[in-house]
Motif scaffolding. Structure first.
Motif, PDB file in Angstrom:
ATOM      1  N   THR A  51      -4.141  -6.287   0.196  1.00  0.00           N
ATOM      2  CA  THR A  51      -4.010  -5.100   1.034  1.00  0.00           C
ATOM      3  C   THR A  51      -5.371  -4.534   1.401  1.00  0.00           C
ATOM      4  N   GLU A  52      -5.410  -3.823   2.503  1.00  0.00           N
ATOM      5  CA  GLU A  52      -6.551  -3.010   2.882  1.00  0.00           C
ATOM      6  C   GLU A  52      -6.350  -1.563   2.477  1.00  0.00           C
ATOM      7  N   ASN A  53      -5.170  -1.243   1.968  1.00  0.00           N
ATOM      8  CA  ASN A  53      -4.893   0.107   1.501  1.00  0.00           C
ATOM      9  C   ASN A  53      -5.663   0.394   0.223  1.00  0.00           C
ATOM     10  N   ASP A  54      -5.950   1.661  -0.009  1.00  0.00           N
ATOM     11  CA  ASP A  54      -6.597   2.049  -1.260  1.00  0.00           C
ATOM     12  C   ASP A  54      -5.630   1.848  -2.419  1.00  0.00           C
ATOM     13  N   VAL A  55      -6.181   1.411  -3.546  1.00  0.00           N
ATOM     14  CA  VAL A  55      -5.411   1.269  -4.778  1.00  0.00           C
ATOM     15  C   VAL A  55      -5.864   2.369  -5.728  1.00  0.00           C
ATOM     16  N   LEU A  56      -4.932   2.993  -6.403  1.00  0.00           N
ATOM     17  CA  LEU A  56      -5.286   4.007  -7.392  1.00  0.00           C
ATOM     18  C   LEU A  56      -4.837   3.539  -8.765  1.00  0.00           C
ATOM     19  N   PHE A  57      -5.466   4.088  -9.794  1.00  0.00           N
ATOM     20  CA  PHE A  57      -5.071   3.687 -11.142  1.00  0.00           C
ATOM     21  C   PHE A  57      -4.794   4.909 -12.005  1.00  0.00           C
ATOM     22  N   LEU A  58      -3.954   4.699 -12.983  1.00  0.00           N
ATOM     23  CA  LEU A  58      -3.570   5.720 -13.953  1.00  0.00           C
ATOM     24  C   LEU A  58      -3.804   5.155 -15.343  1.00  0.00           C
ATOM     25  N   THR A  59      -4.118   6.023 -16.282  1.00  0.00           N
ATOM     26  CA  THR A  59      -4.194   5.585 -17.673  1.00  0.00           C
ATOM     27  C   THR A  59      -2.800   5.738 -18.268  1.00  0.00           C
ATOM     28  N   SER A  60      -2.038   4.661 -18.191  1.00  0.00           N
ATOM     29  CA  SER A  60      -0.637   4.665 -18.636  1.00  0.00           C
ATOM     30  C   SER A  60      -0.147   3.229 -18.668  1.00  0.00           C
ATOM     31  N   SER A  61       1.068   3.045 -19.098  1.00  0.00           N
ATOM     32  CA  SER A  61       1.711   1.741 -18.962  1.00  0.00           C
ATOM     33  C   SER A  61       2.209   1.586 -17.527  1.00  0.00           C
ATOM     34  N   GLY A  62       2.755   0.432 -17.213  1.00  0.00           N
ATOM     35  CA  GLY A  62       3.298   0.216 -15.879  1.00  0.00           C
ATOM     36  C   GLY A  62       4.412   1.190 -15.536  1.00  0.00           C
ATOM     37  N   THR A  63       5.153   1.620 -16.542  1.00  0.00           N
ATOM     38  CA  THR A  63       6.218   2.588 -16.311  1.00  0.00           C
ATOM     39  C   THR A  63       5.657   3.892 -15.761  1.00  0.00           C
ATOM     40  N   GLY A  64       4.420   4.235 -16.114  1.00  0.00           N
ATOM     41  CA  GLY A  64       3.798   5.425 -15.553  1.00  0.00           C
ATOM     42  C   GLY A  64       3.654   5.331 -14.050  1.00  0.00           C
ATOM     43  N   ALA A  65       3.296   4.151 -13.542  1.00  0.00           N
ATOM     44  CA  ALA A  65       3.182   3.968 -12.093  1.00  0.00           C
ATOM     45  C   ALA A  65       4.557   4.024 -11.432  1.00  0.00           C
ATOM     46  N   MET A  66       5.572   3.484 -12.107  1.00  0.00           N
ATOM     47  CA  MET A  66       6.931   3.562 -11.579  1.00  0.00           C
ATOM     48  C   MET A  66       7.391   5.018 -11.517  1.00  0.00           C
ATOM     49  N   ASP A  67       7.173   5.739 -12.606  1.00  0.00           N
ATOM     50  CA  ASP A  67       7.526   7.155 -12.665  1.00  0.00           C
ATOM     51  C   ASP A  67       6.804   7.920 -11.561  1.00  0.00           C
ATOM     52  N   GLY A  68       5.499   7.647 -11.426  1.00  0.00           N
ATOM     53  CA  GLY A  68       4.718   8.325 -10.410  1.00  0.00           C
ATOM     54  C   GLY A  68       5.185   8.017  -9.001  1.00  0.00           C
ATOM     55  N   ALA A  69       5.625   6.803  -8.760  1.00  0.00           N
ATOM     56  CA  ALA A  69       6.101   6.436  -7.430  1.00  0.00           C
ATOM     57  C   ALA A  69       7.304   7.286  -7.031  1.00  0.00           C
ATOM     58  N   VAL A  70       8.231   7.460  -7.950  1.00  0.00           N
ATOM     59  CA  VAL A  70       9.407   8.282  -7.659  1.00  0.00           C
ATOM     60  C   VAL A  70       8.992   9.736  -7.451  1.00  0.00           C
ATOM     61  N   ALA A  71       8.197  10.274  -8.364  1.00  0.00           N
ATOM     62  CA  ALA A  71       7.824  11.686  -8.314  1.00  0.00           C
ATOM     63  C   ALA A  71       6.994  12.031  -7.084  1.00  0.00           C
ATOM     64  N   ASN A  72       6.195  11.085  -6.601  1.00  0.00           N
ATOM     65  CA  ASN A  72       5.284  11.372  -5.489  1.00  0.00           C
ATOM     66  C   ASN A  72       5.855  11.053  -4.120  1.00  0.00           C
ATOM     67  N   ASP A 173       3.732 -14.529  -5.101  1.00  0.00           N
ATOM     68  CA  ASP A 173       3.152 -14.032  -3.854  1.00  0.00           C
ATOM     69  C   ASP A 173       3.747 -12.680  -3.470  1.00  0.00           C
ATOM     70  N   LEU A 174       2.878 -11.748  -3.110  1.00  0.00           N
ATOM     71  CA  LEU A 174       3.297 -10.450  -2.599  1.00  0.00           C
ATOM     72  C   LEU A 174       2.233  -9.996  -1.615  1.00  0.00           C
ATOM     73  N   GLN A 175       2.491 -10.248  -0.343  1.00  0.00           N
ATOM     74  CA  GLN A 175       1.528  -9.928   0.707  1.00  0.00           C
ATOM     75  C   GLN A 175       1.852  -8.540   1.246  1.00  0.00           C
ATOM     76  N   MET A 176       1.299  -7.544   0.585  1.00  0.00           N
ATOM     77  CA  MET A 176       1.650  -6.162   0.882  1.00  0.00           C
ATOM     78  C   MET A 176       1.486  -5.831   2.362  1.00  0.00           C
ATOM     79  N   ASP A 177       0.320  -6.107   2.920  1.00  0.00           N
ATOM     80  CA  ASP A 177       0.061  -5.745   4.315  1.00  0.00           C
ATOM     81  C   ASP A 177       0.803  -6.651   5.290  1.00  0.00           C
ATOM     82  N   ASN A 178       0.725  -7.953   5.075  1.00  0.00           N
ATOM     83  CA  ASN A 178       1.344  -8.886   6.011  1.00  0.00           C
ATOM     84  C   ASN A 178       2.867  -8.723   6.074  1.00  0.00           C
TER      85      ASN A 178
END
Length: 377
Positions: A51-72, A173-178
């Motif tokens: 991707t050309e999109n910005d990637v952000l990181f959290l200090t958490s397990s993967g579930t933290g990113a899942m939780d954050g995706a729903v909340a945000n 394979d996961l081509q986010m942008d394409n």
């Protein structure tokens, strides 16, 4: 003398230089060196996320990113479509319900992959669905989902596609942008070959527009804060500095190999493993297996929990067992991250020997020979 061999879909083996990086004296997370480290890591993650999109990181397990995706991404009263084909599809639903989001589910038989037509039908009946939550690889079953086809259904509509690539990023394979995927979440201890403790999220412009509208409660997992500070080479809260140092080393390996060759390598390892399992005479569990791991359906006379325990305690070989309704019924062998052809041979030869030791009639060497032949080709 015992030597440990880890074949689980997380945590996965860690490259030696990444381990050594964590042994260095810890640094201050607001220093100039930390800014350089964070910016470098976030830039290299773009290559892995394709991707050309910005990637952000959290200090958490993967579930933290899942939780954050729903909340945000969502608002109170929003409707979400969740694909449930195993434990981690179920987790998407549980997170949505925790935030009061109305959940519509597509229940897929464990081991199968979702039919895109089923998703299309739900989107037609419920055009007010704000997001589809899917998994790339359902780690509990080893099944791969056709994310490209799902993105084809959502990218021309207001509905967002949010993908859990926690286990499969860098392997399948996961081509986010394409492909037009709106949000991808992942973590450190799978294909990224780093200890547990870091989670990642990449969002496209459509997703960021949803973030601006979201009214669900959030504080530590606020994506806007994490994104803004990440652009500055910083973080809102204290990060796991030692893990970032290890991640930088791991990403250096992936970027040197290239994301496409990395995925091809995982495909070779997965294909060889599946050939070996079939040669042994056991069936694969997933109908559309992922590169991330191979799930093996065990005969009824084999107690999968006891088998996994015996292999770990007696032979120092760790496979993953089944989860939930699959407990004791399958064995999952990962070929993920810092793995090569020799690791597959070790995993298969130990598996054969373990089956023989518990009295199962296995043609010793058949699986190894099939794997060798597949790798040779």
């Amino acid at each position: 003398m015992k030597k440990k061999h880890l074949f689980t879909p997380g945590p996965t083996p860690i490259p030696s230089d990444a381990l050594l990086a964590m042994a260095q004296p810890i640094d201050y997370h607001r220093s100039e060196d930390a800014v350089t480290l964070i910016k470098d890591v976030l830039e290299k993650l773009k290559h892995v996320f394709q991707t050309e999109n910005d990637v952000l990181f959290l200090t958490s397990s993967g579930t933290g990113a899942m939780d954050g995706a729903v909340a945000n991404l969502l608002c109170q009263g929003d409707k979400a479509l969740v694909i449930q084909s195993g434990k981690f599809g179920e987790r998407w639903a549980e997170i949505c319900e925790a935030y009061g989001v109305e959940v519509i589910t597509i229940n897929v038989t464990w081991g199968d992959s979702v039919a895109p037509e089923a998703v299309e039908a739900q989107l037609t009946v419920n055009p007010d669905i704000k997001a589809v939550f899917a998994t790339l690889c359902e780690t509990s079953t080893g099944a791969l989902h056709n994310i490209q086809a799902l993105a084809g259904l959502t990218q021309s509509s207001p509905t967002l596609l949010v993908v859990d690539a926690v286990s499969a990023l860098g392997a399948d394979d996961l081509q986010m942008d394409n492909w037009g995927v709106d949000v991808v979440v992942s973590c450190s201890q799978k294909g990224l070959m780093t200890p547990p403790g870091l989670a990642f999220a990449a969002l496209n412009h459509r997703a960021w527009e949803a973030v601006e509208r979201s009214d669900l409660p959030k504080y530590y997992l606020d994506f806007r804060k994490a994104h803004q500070r990440g652009l500055e080479g910083s973080v809102p809260y204290t990060p796991a500095v030692t893990l970032l140092a290890a991640l930088q080393c791991a990403l250096n390996h992936i970027c040197a190999e290239g994301i496409r060759p990395t995925i091809d390598r995982h495909n070779r390892l997965a294909t060889a493993t599946r050939s070996a399992v079939k040669a042994i005479g056991l069936p694969l569990f997933a109908t559309s297996p992922a590169n991330t791991l191979t799930s093996i359906r065990l005969p009824e006379e084999i107690d999968g929990k006891a088998f996994v325990k015996m292999m770990r305690e007696k032979h120092s070989v760790t496979y993953a067992g089944g989860q939930g309704e699959l407990s004791g019924k399958i064995v999952r062998i990962a070929h993920l991250g810092w793995m090569n052809e020799n690791d597959v041979i070790v995993a298969i030869s130990a598996f054969e020997r373990g089956l023989a030791e518990i009295g199962y009639d296995v043609p010793l060497g058949a699986g190894v020979a099939a794997a060798q032949e597949g790798l040779r080709k």
